[in-house]
Design a protein around this motif. Structure first.
Motif, short mmCIF file in Angstrom:
data_model
loop_
_atom_site.label_atom_id
_atom_site.label_comp_id
_atom_site.label_asym_id
_atom_site.label_seq_id
_atom_site.Cartn_x
_atom_site.Cartn_y
_atom_site.Cartn_z
N HIS A 175 2.65 4.21 -8.76
CA HIS A 175 3.57 3.38 -7.98
C HIS A 175 2.86 2.35 -7.10
CE1 HIS A 175 3.57 5.61 -3.99
NE2 HIS A 175 3.02 6.52 -4.76
N LYS A 176 1.52 2.39 -7.05
CA LYS A 176 0.81 1.32 -6.34
C LYS A 176 0.58 0.12 -7.27
CE LYS A 176 0.24 4.53 -3.18
NZ LYS A 176 0.91 4.62 -1.91
N ASN A 186 -6.30 3.67 2.59
CA ASN A 186 -4.93 3.17 2.49
C ASN A 186 -4.43 2.50 3.77
OD1 ASN A 186 -5.33 6.09 2.93
ND2 ASN A 186 -3.17 6.12 3.48
N ASN A 243 0.83 -1.22 0.00
CA ASN A 243 0.00 0.00 0.00
C ASN A 243 0.86 1.26 0.00
OD1 ASN A 243 -2.04 -1.83 0.17
ND2 ASN A 243 -3.10 -0.86 1.89
N HIS A 262 -7.20 10.48 2.62
CA HIS A 262 -5.76 10.73 2.57
C HIS A 262 -5.51 12.22 2.83
CE1 HIS A 262 -1.76 11.16 0.69
NE2 HIS A 262 -1.61 9.89 1.02
N ASP A 322 -10.70 9.11 -4.76
CA ASP A 322 -9.27 8.82 -4.73
C ASP A 322 -9.17 7.29 -4.78
OD1 ASP A 322 -6.75 8.06 -3.86
OD2 ASP A 322 -6.58 9.65 -2.37
N ASN A 324 -5.35 14.57 -6.93
CA ASN A 324 -6.34 14.99 -5.93
C ASN A 324 -6.41 16.51 -5.86
OD1 ASN A 324 -7.15 12.42 -5.17
ND2 ASN A 324 -5.70 12.26 -3.48
N GLY A 344 1.36 12.24 -9.84
CA GLY A 344 0.98 11.19 -8.89
C GLY A 344 -0.41 11.43 -8.35
N GLY A 345 -0.75 10.63 -7.33
CA GLY A 345 -2.07 10.73 -6.73
C GLY A 345 -2.29 12.06 -6.02
N THR A 346 -1.27 12.55 -5.37
CA THR A 346 -1.40 13.80 -4.62
C THR A 346 -1.79 14.94 -5.55
OG1 THR A 346 0.24 13.03 -3.03
CG2 THR A 346 -0.13 15.41 -3.12
N GLN A 404 -5.63 3.37 -3.97
CA GLN A 404 -5.47 2.02 -3.42
C GLN A 404 -6.41 1.01 -4.07
OE1 GLN A 404 -3.09 1.13 -1.38
NE2 GLN A 404 -2.37 3.13 -0.73
N MET A 428 -12.87 8.43 -0.80
CA MET A 428 -11.87 7.51 -1.34
C MET A 428 -12.49 6.15 -1.64
SD MET A 428 -9.79 7.11 2.25
CE MET A 428 -8.21 7.13 1.47
N SER A 468 -2.73 6.41 -9.12
CA SER A 468 -1.28 6.62 -8.93
C SER A 468 -0.52 5.40 -9.45
CB SER A 468 -0.99 6.82 -7.44
OG SER A 468 0.40 6.83 -7.21
N1 PLP Z 1 -4.20 8.73 -1.93
C1 PLP Z 1 -4.03 7.58 -1.28
C2 PLP Z 1 -5.23 6.84 -0.79
C3 PLP Z 1 -2.75 7.07 -1.07
O1 PLP Z 1 -2.59 5.92 -0.40
C4 PLP Z 1 -1.63 7.81 -1.55
C5 PLP Z 1 -0.25 7.35 -1.30
O2 PLP Z 1 0.01 6.50 -0.50
C6 PLP Z 1 -1.87 9.00 -2.26
C7 PLP Z 1 -3.16 9.44 -2.42
C8 PLP Z 1 -0.75 9.81 -2.81
O3 PLP Z 1 -0.32 9.28 -4.06
P1 PLP Z 1 1.11 9.66 -4.62
O4 PLP Z 1 2.12 9.01 -3.75
O5 PLP Z 1 1.11 9.08 -6.02
O6 PLP Z 1 1.19 11.14 -4.65
#
Ligand code: PLP
Length: 372
Positions: free
Chosen positions: A197-198, A150, A10, A101, A174, A75, A70-72, A177, A146, A195
């Motif tokens: 890298h998951k 996570n 995760n 998150h 989001d 979002n 990425g995910g951040t 995960q 979400m 994202s």
């Molecule tokens: N949202 C969730 C639920 C996550 O678990 C994570 C990272 O662990 C993120 C967003 C952030 O994603 P990223 O690391 O690609 O920015």
């Protein structure tokens, strides 16, 4: 030395060989995807092939896929006043939940007064009544919930999205995960965050998927991503993401054995350690996640397990390095002392049965002595 045991999927999935190879090939192709020469066109081809592959997974046109860092970032891009369904009013406020998150809890571009944070129950679930009450405010809303948590792996009830849509809200999820691990109805939200890298892609790439919703650019620049996101595309990471989409971590069927292995592990754990707490166990969860407390402080447990060759994490890995209580467990009403003992175990889609068996042995050797 025994082979290390990696149970922190995760946080990041190990990089898939196919994703690494695709990223290296793209690095060697070398051109800027906006350049008109052959090298540039080669890079553009990689980006657009990846965009189509991701769009196909979500049944949206390639135009609905914007690559991000990425995910951040995805979002942050989604959570903005001015986001609007095609032909609809721009959203003015955000409704989200206490277990999100931190990238969502930060509220994106909304002023704190325009953010409603819904409480959750002891299993980390939002009550439909609480969402309905928040939707009673007539100002156009964006509802961000979400797809799966996570830390606990608890999956959000798709009925909440139906409720939000029924009230005219724009929906965001989001799915960092959940995507690839569950075939989840929440993944049909108007906006979906992914994202790389998951899934086994290199870190530093993600995407925002849009279904009939306009999102103002978060990063303005050279007009890349059809003006939706300025900045030269990270072509190697995007190539890696496309390759990872074809890998096991992005295939919900590949995780079924993991679900059985995780459930068997938890049954064995409860037999061996009747006092163990397994957070969110009675709710629908991701197939690979188990958040447990055995009575040893998490930071000591992590160090002990790491020395014994096992990689797990405490609470959110995104915030590892700081020893603070998980906001997810606080929101679920978990007492502070118990929350400080929570260790997150998250397995991959292959070989999970053996991995959980080895983990059980490691718990006996490392954690049990700490709790005496
Ligand atoms: N949202 C969730 C639920 C996550 O678990 C994570 C990272 O662990 C993120 C967003 C952030 O994603 P990223 O690391 O690609 O920015």
């Amino acid at each position: 030395m025994a082979e290390r045991l990696y149970l922190d999927w995760n946080a990041s999935a190990p990089t898939l060989a196919a994703a690494r190879d695709a990223a290296i090939a793209a690095l060697l192709a070398g051109g800027n995807a906006s350049s008109v020469h052959a090298e540039g066109r080669a890079s553009r081809g990689i980006v657009e092939t990846a965009r189509r592959a991701l769009g196909a997974r979500f049944a949206v046109s390639h135009e609905g896929v914007t690559f991000t860092s990425g995910g951040t970032e995805a979002n942050a891009m989604a959570l903005r006043p001015g986001v609007a369904r095609d032909g609809g009013p721009p959203v003015e406020r955000l409704v989200t939940a206490a277990t999100e998150h931190p990238a969502v809890l930060a509220g994106g571009g909304f002023a704190p007064a325009d953010v409603t944070i819904l409480p959750v129950d002891a299993l980390g679930r939002v009550a439909p009544e609480a969402l309905a009450a928040a939707l009673a405010d007539p100002r156009p809303a964006l509802v961000s919930l979400m797809a799966a948590n996570n830390e606990t792996g608890v999956v959000t009830n798709p009925a909440l999205f139906e409720l939000a849509r029924g009230a005219g809200a724009v929906t965001h999820t989001d799915a960092v995960q959940a995507f690839g691990r569950v075939e989840d109805a929440t993944l049909t939200a108007d906006l979906v965050t992914v994202s790389g890298h998951k899934l086994g892609a290199p870190p530093g790439v993600g995407a925002l998927i849009r279904r009939g919703v306009g999102v103002p650019a978060l990063i303005k620049g050279g007009g890349q991503e059809r003006g939706a996101r300025g900045g030269t595309e990270n072509v190697p990471a995007i190539a890696g993401l496309a390759a990872a989409l074809a890998g096991p971590a992005a295939d919900p069927h590949a995780w079924e054995e993991t679900r059985t292995a995780r459930d068997n592990f938890e049954t064995a754990l409860l037999e061996k350690f009747p006092k163990v707490t397994i957070f969110g166990r009675a709710a629908p969860r991701l197939p690979n996640t188990s958040l447990i407390a055995l009575g040893a402080p998490a930071e000591l447990a992590l160090i002990g397990l790491d020395l014994a060759g096992v990689a797990v994490s405490s609470g959110a890995a995104c915030s590892s390095g700081k020893v603070s209580v998980s906001h997810v467990l606080v929101a679920m009403g978990v007492p502070d002392a118990l929350a400080r003992c929570a260790i997150r175990v998250s397995a991959g889609p292959m070989g999970a049965a053996r991995a959980f068996e080895r983990f059980l042995v490691a718990l006996d050797e490392v954690i049990v002595p700490m709790t005496r």
